[in-house]
Design an enzyme around this catalytic site. Sequence first.
Site: not given
Ligand code: IVH
Length: 665
Positions: A35, A37-38, A118, A120, A122, A141, A175, A226, A288, A312, A406, A409, A424, A430
């Site tokens: 890190d 060096e970078f 895919e 999801k 978080d 968004r 994300e 996307y 999708k 989910k 405590c 102590c 405490c 302590c």
């Molecule tokens: S696609 C129109 N792909 O989940 C499609 N969303 O609950 C737009 N998210 O608003 C979203 N992983 O913030 C997509 N592989 C993924 C995702 C993903 C996380 C989030 C994203 C979205 C929210 C919806």
Amino acid sequence: MTDSIHASERIAHLRKQIEHHSSLYYIEARPELSDYEFDKLLEQLIALERQFPDLVTPDSPSLRVGGAITKEFVSVIHREPMLSLSNTYSLGEVEEFYNRVKKLIALEGVDEQEMVAELKFDGVAISLLYRDGLLVRGATRGDGVQGDDITVNIRTIPTVPLKIGDVGEIEVRGEVFMRKEDFEQLNESRPEEERFANPRNATAGTLKLQDSAEVARRRMSFVAYYLKGIRDESTAHFSRLKLLEELGFSTGNYYQLCRELNDINEFIAEWSEKRWKLPYETDGVVLKLNAVTLWDKLGATAKSPRWAIAYKYPAQQARTVLIAVVFQVGRLGTITPVAELEPVLLAGSTVSRSTLHNFDEIQRLGIMVHDRVIIEKSGEVIPKVISVVLEERPSDALPIVIPSNCPECGTPLSRPEGEVSYYCPNEEECPAQIRGRLLHFASRNAMDIKSLGKALVDQLVAIKLVKDVGDLYFLQEPQLENLERMGRKSAQNLVRALDESRAKSYERLLYALGIRHVGRATARELSQACPSLDALMQASEEELSTVPDIGPVVARSICDYFAKPSVPDFFEKLNAAGLQLSALESAAQINRNFEGLTVLFTGGLDRHDRQTASELVMERGGRVVNSVSKKTGLIVAGHDPGSKLDKALKLGVRVVSEDEFEAML
Ligand code: IVH
């Protein structure tokens, strides 16, 4: 003129190197540089760009360190609304979705139904706009139609490419998130009451910051999911993801083409456990339709498209038994009740402890010792007790008694008015608080003294060898050698590590002191506003309140700290220990003995680890490389040197031993 030409070549070269190493680190996860060096490469680039501001371009990696302060983010209208996804926790509903899509595409005369599964992620959704291959806008968004322009903050995210091949104008959505490790490090550097509950909250909070340099320090990541391109001919989502990768985006790599419902169910099942092993948090699977041409035909409801759905995972829960409650005393004296649980497997790891936070929480849960309890892990990194199975309360259930003294102590505890925690008040004596202060001092964001771990601190405090962090610097090897699990070598290592830590910056030291409410960011502000401990000590509460980010509570806490009677002696000790009590000393003390020299280390070093040795060279103006070439100026050969030494000798490079190297320092 020639200067500028030379600089422009140098700048181009540095940018290329930085991009290369950045990609090795962030995308390929196989870094070649430390890190440090970078950072040095980046610093050189920034210095040159400062000297030749005309040479700064919007894709320069120097923009990644931030610096711009934004008063208010400008609103932007999304080119097309940023929709959300419909969510479900039910596999049955996933099947319904699948069948619905099947019918809808059949109406369009399509009977092959490919879906992309895919993960999801978080985090927080953002939109990126690229024009002529350059990132021109990054936006939140917002309400889906209109978001905030947060380009300055987005640029600091290493996995957001600043430049891609020229593919016309494209929009990439994805994300922003924080890796678990980066999240933990961020939280560690913050005062307890300011910690984020989970990486997603931390990400959302960080994206909104007006100080982009702070955003950069917090290390966020980005995955793209996307792509919408004007000249994008690809009509399959799967190949768009591949295209995103070719353009330099990270997609997380774990998506899969599913030809039937069963493939989808398998993907969901496979990741339900595997996801815990990922370095970041995921909360489900997104499905999708692969045929992008059908997306418009299927359309969207008010909030979400009909061609996608998010499954989910249910929050992970487990049932176990509360064996006992122990009371931990923190470095600031706070008493925290901790549940000792019968070990149980949850979300990929065994849980045997969980914090109960405070006594209000105990009351809220109505929990008793020996109760059957439900623990849960949702977005949080650490699982928590969420409820008691009251129907199964055993006859030997015992109430949890708030201790009046405590546990460490014996001092009577106090509960300041309006606060949920007990304290405490025996700050000075302590042992738990002393241990806590020492561990905080040695922690990664503070003085980073790795060899000073918990077991050692426990012993040092128990036998009263150390009462405060100043004492550490006067420890002698013979005192340490006979401690449990120590021995000669470890004693030497510790003394050396402490010795090296003397050079750590004043800013780090300020944080390491462990003043209530003073996290890394506050310490940074303080070190700039009051560049020495003396100056800081003399600052009044009002003066401190004018420092950015410091409110009355923090100012008060700093003044309280310095008003303690033990402080003058303590600082005297730190001074005698040779620590950096001011911001100015540290940089000036170092010489330039390695100016312009390219150094390579081979073989094992005894005095320093590689990282430290490299830092020592670079602080003194040198460069450190990993492979021998004619340009290598010096080889430091430790014990058992490798083939690099032979090569160096052939090339006639100067070779020195570790002792000679030390003398050169
Ligand atoms: S696609 C129109 N792909 O989940 C499609 N969303 O609950 C737009 N998210 O608003 C979203 N992983 O913030 C997509 N592989 C993924 C995702 C993903 C996380 C989030 C994203 C979205 C929210 C919806």
